[in-house]
Motif scaffolding. Structure first.
Motif, PDB file in Angstrom:
ATOM      1  N   ILE A   1      32.205  43.629  44.099  1.00 13.12           N
ATOM      2  CA  ILE A   1      32.841  44.271  42.946  1.00 13.12           C
ATOM      3  C   ILE A   1      34.349  44.070  43.049  1.00 13.12           C
ATOM      4  O   ILE A   1      34.982  44.525  44.009  1.00 13.12           O
ATOM      5  N   THR A   2      34.906  43.366  42.086  1.00 16.54           N
ATOM      6  CA  THR A   2      36.346  43.077  42.108  1.00 16.54           C
ATOM      7  C   THR A   2      37.176  44.222  41.554  1.00 16.54           C
ATOM      8  O   THR A   2      38.397  44.217  41.702  1.00 16.54           O
ATOM      9  N   GLY A   3      36.536  45.203  40.934  1.00 13.08           N
ATOM     10  CA  GLY A   3      37.265  46.349  40.421  1.00 13.08           C
ATOM     11  C   GLY A   3      36.487  47.053  39.332  1.00 13.08           C
ATOM     12  O   GLY A   3      35.445  46.580  38.860  1.00 13.08           O
ATOM     13  N   VAL A   4      37.005  48.214  38.956  1.00 10.10           N
ATOM     14  CA  VAL A   4      36.464  48.998  37.841  1.00 10.10           C
ATOM     15  C   VAL A   4      37.591  49.195  36.838  1.00 10.10           C
ATOM     16  O   VAL A   4      38.698  49.611  37.204  1.00 10.10           O
ATOM     17  N   VAL A   5      37.318  48.869  35.583  1.00 10.32           N
ATOM     18  CA  VAL A   5      38.314  48.981  34.518  1.00 10.32           C
ATOM     19  C   VAL A   5      37.820  49.985  33.491  1.00 10.32           C
ATOM     20  O   VAL A   5      36.644  49.980  33.123  1.00 10.32           O
ATOM     21  N   SER A   6      38.726  50.842  33.037  1.00 10.39           N
ATOM     22  CA  SER A   6      38.359  51.796  31.994  1.00 10.39           C
ATOM     23  C   SER A   6      39.542  52.054  31.078  1.00 10.39           C
ATOM     24  O   SER A   6      40.707  51.971  31.495  1.00 10.39           O
ATOM     25  N   ASN A   7      39.228  52.381  29.834  1.00  8.48           N
ATOM     26  CA  ASN A   7      40.260  52.836  28.917  1.00  8.48           C
ATOM     27  C   ASN A   7      40.461  54.345  29.025  1.00  8.48           C
ATOM     28  O   ASN A   7      41.226  54.926  28.260  1.00  8.48           O
ATOM     29  N   HIS A   8      39.778  54.965  29.992  1.00  6.79           N
ATOM     30  CA  HIS A   8      39.942  56.385  30.291  1.00  6.79           C
ATOM     31  C   HIS A   8      40.469  56.527  31.718  1.00  6.79           C
ATOM     32  O   HIS A   8      40.218  55.665  32.575  1.00  6.79           O
TER      33      HIS A   8
ATOM     34  N   GLU B   1      47.625  43.435  23.627  1.00  7.16           N
ATOM     35  CA  GLU B   1      48.285  43.531  24.929  1.00  7.16           C
ATOM     36  C   GLU B   1      47.309  44.002  26.012  1.00  7.16           C
ATOM     37  O   GLU B   1      47.350  43.513  27.151  1.00  7.16           O
ATOM     38  N   GLN B   2      46.428  44.936  25.664  1.00  9.05           N
ATOM     39  CA  GLN B   2      45.472  45.438  26.650  1.00  9.05           C
ATOM     40  C   GLN B   2      44.500  44.345  27.081  1.00  9.05           C
ATOM     41  O   GLN B   2      44.193  44.195  28.259  1.00  9.05           O
ATOM     42  N   GLU B   3      44.044  43.550  26.132  1.00  6.77           N
ATOM     43  CA  GLU B   3      43.129  42.472  26.491  1.00  6.77           C
ATOM     44  C   GLU B   3      43.833  41.380  27.287  1.00  6.77           C
ATOM     45  O   GLU B   3      43.212  40.736  28.147  1.00  6.77           O
ATOM     46  N   ALA B   4      45.125  41.192  27.032  1.00  9.88           N
ATOM     47  CA  ALA B   4      45.887  40.226  27.835  1.00  9.88           C
ATOM     48  C   ALA B   4      45.949  40.689  29.288  1.00  9.88           C
ATOM     49  O   ALA B   4      45.814  39.880  30.224  1.00  9.88           O
ATOM     50  N   GLU B   5      46.153  42.005  29.502  1.00 12.55           N
ATOM     51  CA  GLU B   5      46.142  42.551  30.864  1.00 12.55           C
ATOM     52  C   GLU B   5      44.773  42.404  31.505  1.00 12.55           C
ATOM     53  O   GLU B   5      44.649  42.071  32.696  1.00 12.55           O
ATOM     54  N   LEU B   6      43.726  42.650  30.720  1.00 13.93           N
ATOM     55  CA  LEU B   6      42.366  42.539  31.234  1.00 13.93           C
ATOM     56  C   LEU B   6      42.057  41.101  31.635  1.00 13.93           C
ATOM     57  O   LEU B   6      41.502  40.852  32.715  1.00 13.93           O
ATOM     58  N   TRP B   7      42.424  40.145  30.819  1.00 11.13           N
ATOM     59  CA  TRP B   7      42.175  38.736  31.129  1.00 11.13           C
ATOM     60  C   TRP B   7      42.957  38.309  32.368  1.00 11.13           C
ATOM     61  O   TRP B   7      42.441  37.565  33.210  1.00 11.13           O
ATOM     62  N   LYS B   8      44.176  38.789  32.502  1.00  8.49           N
ATOM     63  CA  LYS B   8      44.976  38.489  33.684  1.00  8.49           C
ATOM     64  C   LYS B   8      44.295  39.023  34.937  1.00  8.49           C
ATOM     65  O   LYS B   8      44.241  38.346  35.973  1.00  8.49           O
ATOM     66  N   LEU B   9      43.740  40.229  34.843  1.00 11.36           N
ATOM     67  CA  LEU B   9      43.040  40.835  35.976  1.00 11.36           C
ATOM     68  C   LEU B   9      41.797  40.018  36.341  1.00 11.36           C
ATOM     69  O   LEU B   9      41.506  39.788  37.519  1.00 11.36           O
ATOM     70  N   ILE B  10      41.057  39.583  35.340  1.00  9.44           N
ATOM     71  CA  ILE B  10      39.865  38.767  35.579  1.00  9.44           C
ATOM     72  C   ILE B  10      40.234  37.496  36.325  1.00  9.44           C
ATOM     73  O   ILE B  10      39.549  37.079  37.271  1.00  9.44           O
ATOM     74  N   GLN B  11      41.334  36.877  35.926  1.00 15.37           N
ATOM     75  CA  GLN B  11      41.773  35.644  36.575  1.00 15.37           C
ATOM     76  C   GLN B  11      42.278  35.905  37.996  1.00 15.37           C
ATOM     77  O   GLN B  11      41.946  35.172  38.928  1.00 15.37           O
ATOM     78  N   GLU B  12      43.104  36.941  38.158  1.00 13.15           N
ATOM     79  CA  GLU B  12      43.693  37.228  39.472  1.00 13.15           C
ATOM     80  C   GLU B  12      42.630  37.606  40.508  1.00 13.15           C
ATOM     81  O   GLU B  12      42.784  37.286  41.695  1.00 13.15           O
ATOM     82  N   THR B  13      41.586  38.287  40.078  1.00 13.08           N
ATOM     83  CA  THR B  13      40.540  38.716  41.010  1.00 13.08           C
ATOM     84  C   THR B  13      39.438  37.660  41.169  1.00 13.08           C
ATOM     85  O   THR B  13      38.475  37.881  41.898  1.00 13.08           O
ATOM     86  N   LYS B  14      39.596  36.545  40.464  1.00  5.64           N
ATOM     87  CA  LYS B  14      38.590  35.451  40.504  1.00  5.64           C
ATOM     88  C   LYS B  14      37.199  35.983  40.178  1.00  5.64           C
ATOM     89  O   LYS B  14      36.205  35.648  40.829  1.00  5.64           O
TER      90      LYS B  14
END
Length: 280
Positions: free
Chosen positions: A111-118, A145-158
């Motif tokens: 698990i590379t992480g847990v993401v929530s809007n809460h 902007e939020q989806e840009a952060e999410l996509w960046k996280l997906i890439q950084e965590t491979k």
């Protein structure tokens, strides 16, 4: 190792693949195949022991065979674990279930992480210890902007696979396209019926006798992606919308867990708007 492939159907595919593995000292442990006569496509999943083989040479050599049959294929060591990012919103039952199954070893993944809007306190009843939690709030005005952060996280965590564990935000067409074949959603309805918001309330209003849940790949079309797994439960006229929601939570948990396990074990192959799922 696990080999999956799809290609236009023709004679000799199984024989060629089997002979290829035999000639390189591999031992086939399990093999499943499906010939879709409507589309003319052939699908295959092979689990084999490659202890006596040069795995890098195996991959390179198979590429030449695959080119001859115009195959789409993957070859993965079973010991290699997929990297999975979990997304959730207010409801925590699917998230809690996946984390529990991961902790007991039922779902072999990292698990590379847990993401929530809460915020994190929303999940006070979920054991997220040792997991990276990312609070990415979103509004209609900040969605890009939020989806840009999410996509960046997906890439950084491979991250290999993204799971929407009751993440109640519709992904944009752009992000859905980037995650094609990599993002699994659980919809609290038996698709293709009752799409969109409050499907249990829609079902109650129609007086249905069965409710269900569907795990599917995310596409740009809301709740229209290829379906991986589904299940149902019988209800009666006595059940209120709240009863349906309560019973539905159990269906959602088991359907999403099964769909994710199938994906982790390379059992799901895309077939246009559908999937071929080699169940165990």
């Amino acid at each position: 190792m696990i080999l999956t492939l799809s290609c236009p159907d023709q004679r000799g595919i199984v024989a060629k693949v089997s002979a290829f593995l035999f000639e390189r000292g591999c031992n086939i442990l399990d093999a499943q195949q499906f010939d879709d006569q409507e589309t003319g496509q052939f699908f295959m999943r092979v689990v084999f022991d490659a202890d006596g083989a040069d795995r890098e040479a195996l991959r390179g050599d198979f590429g030449a065979l695959a080119d001859g049959f115009k195959m789409k294929w993957t070859l993965r060591n079973r010991a290699d674990r997929y990297r999975v990012l979990l997304l959730a919103s207010k409801f925590d039952h699917c998230l809690a279930d996946l984390v529990y199954r991961w902790r007991i070893g039922e779902l072999p993944m990292d698990i590379t992480g847990v993401v929530s809007n809460h915020p994190a306190q929303t999940y006070a009843h979920v054991d997220l210890s040792g997991l990276d939690f990312h609070h990415l709030p979103v509004t209609k005005e900040t969605k890009f902007e939020q989806e840009a952060e999410l996509w960046k996280l997906i890439q950084e965590t491979k991250t290999d696979i993204v799971v929407l564990a009751r993440y109640m935000q519709v992904l944009s067409d752009g992000l859905s396209a980037k995650l094609q074949g990599r993002c699994i959603n659980i919809h609290h309805s038996f698709l293709p019926g009752f799409k969109g918001a409050k499907p249990y309330h829609q079902a109650h209003a129609r007086g249905v006798k069965l409710i269900g849940a569907s795990a599917h790949y995310v596409t740009g079309d809301l709740d229209e992606g290829p379906i991986i797994e589904q299940d149902v439960e019988r209800i009666s006229h006595r059940d209120t919308p709240e009863d349906l929601v309560r019973k539905g939570r159990d269906i959602e948990r088991r359907v999403l867990a099964r769909a994710l396990r199938y994906r982790l074990e390379d059992r799901v192959l895309l077939n246009g708007r559908k999937t071929v799922v080699f169940t165990d």
